[in-house]
Design a protein around this motif. Structure first.
Motif, PDB file in Angstrom:
ATOM      1  N   GLU A 195     -17.153   4.676   5.802  1.00 49.72           N
ATOM      2  CA  GLU A 195     -17.149   4.608   5.482  1.00 49.72           C
ATOM      3  C   GLU A 195     -17.410   6.142   6.283  1.00 49.72           C
ATOM      4  OE1 GLU A 195     -16.155   4.937   0.815  1.00 49.72           O
ATOM      5  OE2 GLU A 195     -17.655   4.410   1.674  1.00 49.72           O
ATOM      6  N   LEU A 196     -17.024   7.427   6.360  1.00 48.85           N
ATOM      7  CA  LEU A 196     -18.250   8.082   6.251  1.00 48.85           C
ATOM      8  C   LEU A 196     -18.969   9.475   5.618  1.00 48.85           C
ATOM      9  CD1 LEU A 196     -19.580  10.549   8.930  1.00 48.85           C
ATOM     10  CD2 LEU A 196     -17.472  11.884   8.169  1.00 48.85           C
ATOM     11  N   LEU A 197     -20.313   9.390   6.116  1.00 45.54           N
ATOM     12  CA  LEU A 197     -21.456  10.038   4.361  1.00 45.54           C
ATOM     13  C   LEU A 197     -21.839  10.435   4.901  1.00 45.54           C
ATOM     14  CD1 LEU A 197     -23.103   5.919   4.129  1.00 45.54           C
ATOM     15  CD2 LEU A 197     -20.703   6.656   2.396  1.00 45.54           C
ATOM     16  N   PHE A 198     -22.235  11.753   4.377  1.00 42.96           N
ATOM     17  CA  PHE A 198     -22.638  12.892   4.009  1.00 42.96           C
ATOM     18  C   PHE A 198     -24.370  12.848   3.137  1.00 42.96           C
ATOM     19  CE2 PHE A 198     -18.794  13.996   5.418  1.00 42.96           C
ATOM     20  CZ  PHE A 198     -18.877  14.852   5.970  1.00 42.96           C
ATOM     21  N   THR A 199     -25.168  13.415   3.450  1.00 40.44           N
ATOM     22  CA  THR A 199     -25.816  13.862   3.139  1.00 40.44           C
ATOM     23  C   THR A 199     -26.499  14.906   2.607  1.00 40.44           C
ATOM     24  OG1 THR A 199     -28.281  12.563   2.403  1.00 40.44           O
ATOM     25  CG2 THR A 199     -28.489  12.837   4.676  1.00 40.44           C
ATOM     26  N   GLY A 200     -27.344  15.366   1.889  1.00 41.05           N
ATOM     27  CA  GLY A 200     -27.858  16.510   1.517  1.00 41.05           C
ATOM     28  C   GLY A 200     -27.313  17.638   1.699  1.00 41.05           C
ATOM     29  N   ALA A 201     -26.241  17.368   0.864  1.00 39.31           N
ATOM     30  CA  ALA A 201     -25.600  18.930   1.063  1.00 39.31           C
ATOM     31  C   ALA A 201     -25.989  19.878   0.084  1.00 39.31           C
ATOM     32  CB  ALA A 201     -23.744  19.084   0.248  1.00 39.31           C
ATOM     33  N   THR A 202     -26.043  21.311   0.383  1.00 45.21           N
ATOM     34  CA  THR A 202     -26.315  21.920  -1.160  1.00 45.21           C
ATOM     35  C   THR A 202     -24.998  22.608  -2.272  1.00 45.21           C
ATOM     36  OG1 THR A 202     -26.151  24.337   0.784  1.00 45.21           O
ATOM     37  CG2 THR A 202     -28.506  22.980   0.824  1.00 45.21           C
ATOM     38  N   ALA A 203     -25.876  23.241  -2.787  1.00 52.84           N
ATOM     39  CA  ALA A 203     -24.205  23.545  -3.354  1.00 52.84           C
ATOM     40  C   ALA A 203     -23.616  24.966  -3.111  1.00 52.84           C
ATOM     41  CB  ALA A 203     -25.110  24.530  -4.557  1.00 52.84           C
ATOM     42  N   ARG A 204     -24.258  25.630  -1.835  1.00 54.10           N
ATOM     43  CA  ARG A 204     -23.826  26.186  -0.746  1.00 54.10           C
ATOM     44  C   ARG A 204     -22.457  25.602   0.500  1.00 54.10           C
ATOM     45  NH1 ARG A 204     -23.774  28.682   3.913  1.00 54.10           N
ATOM     46  NH2 ARG A 204     -22.696  31.047   4.044  1.00 54.10           N
ATOM     47  N   LEU A 205     -23.549  24.482   1.096  1.00 57.92           N
ATOM     48  CA  LEU A 205     -22.432  23.637   1.528  1.00 57.92           C
ATOM     49  C   LEU A 205     -21.148  23.143   0.809  1.00 57.92           C
ATOM     50  CD1 LEU A 205     -22.647  23.737   4.745  1.00 57.92           C
ATOM     51  CD2 LEU A 205     -23.412  21.754   4.262  1.00 57.92           C
ATOM     52  N   ARG A 206     -21.886  22.913  -0.447  1.00 58.84           N
ATOM     53  CA  ARG A 206     -20.570  21.837  -1.364  1.00 58.84           C
ATOM     54  C   ARG A 206     -19.467  23.534  -1.597  1.00 58.84           C
ATOM     55  NH1 ARG A 206     -21.100  17.252  -3.211  1.00 58.84           N
ATOM     56  NH2 ARG A 206     -23.264  16.116  -3.527  1.00 58.84           N
ATOM     57  N   ARG A 207     -19.831  24.250  -1.312  1.00 55.02           N
ATOM     58  CA  ARG A 207     -18.450  25.006  -2.277  1.00 55.02           C
ATOM     59  C   ARG A 207     -17.785  25.896  -0.611  1.00 55.02           C
ATOM     60  NH1 ARG A 207     -18.698  30.983  -0.982  1.00 55.02           N
ATOM     61  NH2 ARG A 207     -17.798  31.977  -2.920  1.00 55.02           N
ATOM     62  N   ILE A 208     -18.626  25.200   0.394  1.00 57.36           N
ATOM     63  CA  ILE A 208     -17.861  25.871   1.344  1.00 57.36           C
ATOM     64  C   ILE A 208     -16.360  24.099   2.023  1.00 57.36           C
ATOM     65  CG2 ILE A 208     -18.132  25.690   4.536  1.00 57.36           C
ATOM     66  CD1 ILE A 208     -18.599  28.541   2.871  1.00 57.36           C
ATOM     67  N   PHE A 209     -16.804  23.330   1.933  1.00 63.01           N
ATOM     68  CA  PHE A 209     -16.793  22.555   1.512  1.00 63.01           C
ATOM     69  C   PHE A 209     -15.213  22.485   0.864  1.00 63.01           C
ATOM     70  CE2 PHE A 209     -19.792  19.944   4.110  1.00 63.01           C
ATOM     71  CZ  PHE A 209     -19.122  18.903   4.554  1.00 63.01           C
ATOM     72  N   ARG A 210     -15.719  23.150  -0.446  1.00 61.93           N
ATOM     73  CA  ARG A 210     -14.105  23.028  -1.852  1.00 61.93           C
ATOM     74  C   ARG A 210     -13.411  23.396  -1.271  1.00 61.93           C
ATOM     75  NH1 ARG A 210     -14.046  26.581  -5.397  1.00 61.93           N
ATOM     76  NH2 ARG A 210     -16.173  27.711  -4.832  1.00 61.93           N
ATOM     77  N   LEU A 211     -13.758  25.413  -0.536  1.00 58.67           N
ATOM     78  CA  LEU A 211     -13.071  26.463   0.112  1.00 58.67           C
ATOM     79  C   LEU A 211     -11.891  25.833   0.752  1.00 58.67           C
ATOM     80  CD1 LEU A 211     -15.590  29.147  -0.265  1.00 58.67           C
ATOM     81  CD2 LEU A 211     -13.764  28.485  -1.988  1.00 58.67           C
ATOM     82  N   ASN A 212     -12.457  24.933   1.799  1.00 59.14           N
ATOM     83  CA  ASN A 212     -12.055  24.315   2.729  1.00 59.14           C
ATOM     84  C   ASN A 212     -11.388  23.673   2.051  1.00 59.14           C
ATOM     85  OD1 ASN A 212     -12.334  25.765   5.770  1.00 59.14           O
ATOM     86  ND2 ASN A 212     -14.486  25.176   4.780  1.00 59.14           N
ATOM     87  N   ARG A 213     -10.995  22.919   1.413  1.00 59.58           N
ATOM     88  CA  ARG A 213      -9.728  21.659   0.797  1.00 59.58           C
ATOM     89  C   ARG A 213     -10.535  20.237   1.202  1.00 59.58           C
ATOM     90  NH1 ARG A 213      -5.936  23.542  -3.062  1.00 59.58           N
ATOM     91  NH2 ARG A 213      -6.528  25.903  -2.924  1.00 59.58           N
ATOM     92  N   PHE A 214     -11.756  19.543   1.722  1.00 59.40           N
ATOM     93  CA  PHE A 214     -12.725  18.571   1.940  1.00 59.40           C
ATOM     94  C   PHE A 214     -13.249  18.179   1.074  1.00 59.40           C
ATOM     95  CE2 PHE A 214     -11.011  20.690   6.501  1.00 59.40           C
ATOM     96  CZ  PHE A 214     -10.360  19.784   6.655  1.00 59.40           C
ATOM     97  N   GLU A 215     -13.372  18.855  -0.069  1.00 57.95           N
ATOM     98  CA  GLU A 215     -14.340  18.262  -0.716  1.00 57.95           C
ATOM     99  C   GLU A 215     -14.215  16.764  -1.187  1.00 57.95           C
ATOM    100  OE1 GLU A 215     -11.393  19.726  -3.746  1.00 57.95           O
ATOM    101  OE2 GLU A 215     -12.307  20.060  -1.049  1.00 57.95           O
TER     102      GLU A 215
END
Length: 303
Positions: A276-296
Motif C-alpha cells: 500500500e501507499l502510505l501517507f503520514t502527517g496530513a494536516t487538516a488543511r491538506l486533508r481538505r485538499i485531498f477531499r476537494l480533489n476526491r482523493f481522500e
C-alpha cells in the motif's frame, strides 16, 4: 483505479479542467478513440479486438465490417451476453471465450456503470492487456444511431442531439447535470479559491529517509507540476527499493493534480506487488485538499 489511461469523455470535463488550470486540451470520446484505432495504418499488424455487448446482432455486424474494410482493427471475437447481472455476465464460459480469442483489446459496449463494474470484477481474470468501455460506439459503427455533427460535439451540446436520437436518455443527462453542478459547488470552486495563493508557493524540497524496512519521501513546500520531474525520480528510486513507501506530507503546503496523478501511479505499482501507499502527517488543511480533489481515500490507512 486499475486504469493506466482515462479519457476525458465530455466537454464539461474540459471546462472544469480549464477552470482548475489542468492541461487537458481536447475531449476524446470512446467513439473518437475507436475511430482513430480503425483509421490507424493497417499495413502492418492490426490491433485484435473482441467486441462485447451491444444489442442483438450489432457486435457481429460491426465485427464483420471491421474485417471486410481492412481497417486498423481486426475483430477476433464478439459476444452479446444479454442483459443479466454482472455476475451472470462474468461466468467462466464468457471469460474463457474472451481469453481464448487472443485479443489485444476488449471493447465493452455496456452502459457506463455496468461496464465499469464488469471491468473491475473481472480485472484479474482477463488476459487481453487493453480493456475499455466504448458505450454507444457500437450503435454509431453499426449505423443504428447517428452521431452528432462535429460542431455540436465541440461546443458541448452533443447531449441535446443524443436526446433527439434516443429520447429516453434525458433522465441520464438530467442526473448528470445535477451531479455536475454539485461538483462545481462543492469541489471545483473551493479548489479555485484555495489555489489563489499558489504564486507565492514556489519551492519544493524532497527529502528521502530510509531504514531497513521502509523509504519515506518527505515533500516540503508546494507539490505542484513544476516540481514533478524531481519527484518522479525520487519515487521511482523508492519503488525500485522494494521497501514500504511512505509519503510524509506534514510540511507540504499544497498538492496539485499532477502530483495526485503521480500518487495514483505509485499506488497502482505498489498494489501489483501487494503493498500500500502510505501517507503520514496530513494536516487538516491538506486533508481538505485531498477531499476537494476526491482523493481522500489515499489517506487511509495512515502510519
Amino acid at each position: 483505479m486499475q486504469s493506466d489511461l482515462c479519457l476525458a469523455d465530455g466537454m464539461p470535463l474540459i471546462w472544469l479542467a480549464k477552470l482548475l488550470r489542468i492541461p487537458i486540451r481536447e475531449r476524446i470520446a470512446g467513439s473518437d478513440l475507436f475511430g482513430r484505432l480503425k483509421s490507424a495504418n493497417a499495413a502492418g499488424s492490426r490491433l485484435r479486438v473482441f467486441l462485447l455487448g451491444g444489442a442483438e446482432g450489432l457486435a457481429a455486424a460491426v465485427g464483420a465490417k471491421l474485417n471486410a474494410e481492412r481497417s486498423g482493427l481486426e475483430c477476433v471475437g464478439e459476444l452479446n451476453p444479454g442483459f443479466g447481472t454482472i455476475e451472470e455476465m462474468s461466468s467462466p464460459d464468457i471469460i474463457d471465450q474472451i481469453n481464448a480469442s487472443g485479443a489485444d483489446l476488449i471493447a465493452v459496449f455496456f452502459g457506463a456503470e455496468k461496464a465499469q463494474a464488469w471491468l473491475l470484477r473481472n480485472h484479474w481474470q482477463l488476459r487481453p492487456p487493453i480493456r475499455a468501455q466504448f458505450g454507444a460506439t457500437i450503435n454509431f459503427e453499426a449505423g443504428t444511431v447517428r452521431r452528432a455533427p462535429p460542431m455540436l460535439r465541440s461546443t458541448g451540446f452533443e447531449w441535446l442531439w443524443r436526446i433527439k436520437e434516443e429520447p429516453y436518455l434525458w433522465r441520464r443527462y438530467w442526473s448528470d447535470g445535477k451531479a455536475l453542478l454539485a461538483l462545481l459547488a462543492t469541489s471545483v470552486l473551493p479548489l479555485m479559491l484555495s489555489a489563489r495563493g499558489l504564486r507565492s508557493l514556489q519551492e519544493l524540497s524532497i527529502v528521502r529517509r530510509e531504514d531497513h524496512a521502509s523509504v519515506t519521501i518527505a515533500l516540503v513546500g508546494a507539490a505542484v507540476a513544476t516540481h514533478a520531474d524531481g519527484a518522479i525520480e525520487q519515487l521511482r528510486d523508492a519503488l525500485d527499493s522494494d521497501k514500504r513507501l511512505i509519503i510524509d506530507v506534514s510540511n507540504t503546503q499544497y498538492i496539485d493534480a499532477r502530483f495526485f496523478g503521480l500518487f495514483l501511479m505509485v499506488r497502482k505499482q505498489l498494489a501489483g506487488r501487494g503493498q500500500e501507499l502510505l501517507f503520514t502527517g496530513a494536516t487538516a488543511r491538506l486533508r481538505r485538499i485531498f477531499r476537494l480533489n476526491r482523493f481522500e481515500f489515499l489517506l487511509s490507512p495512515e502510519v
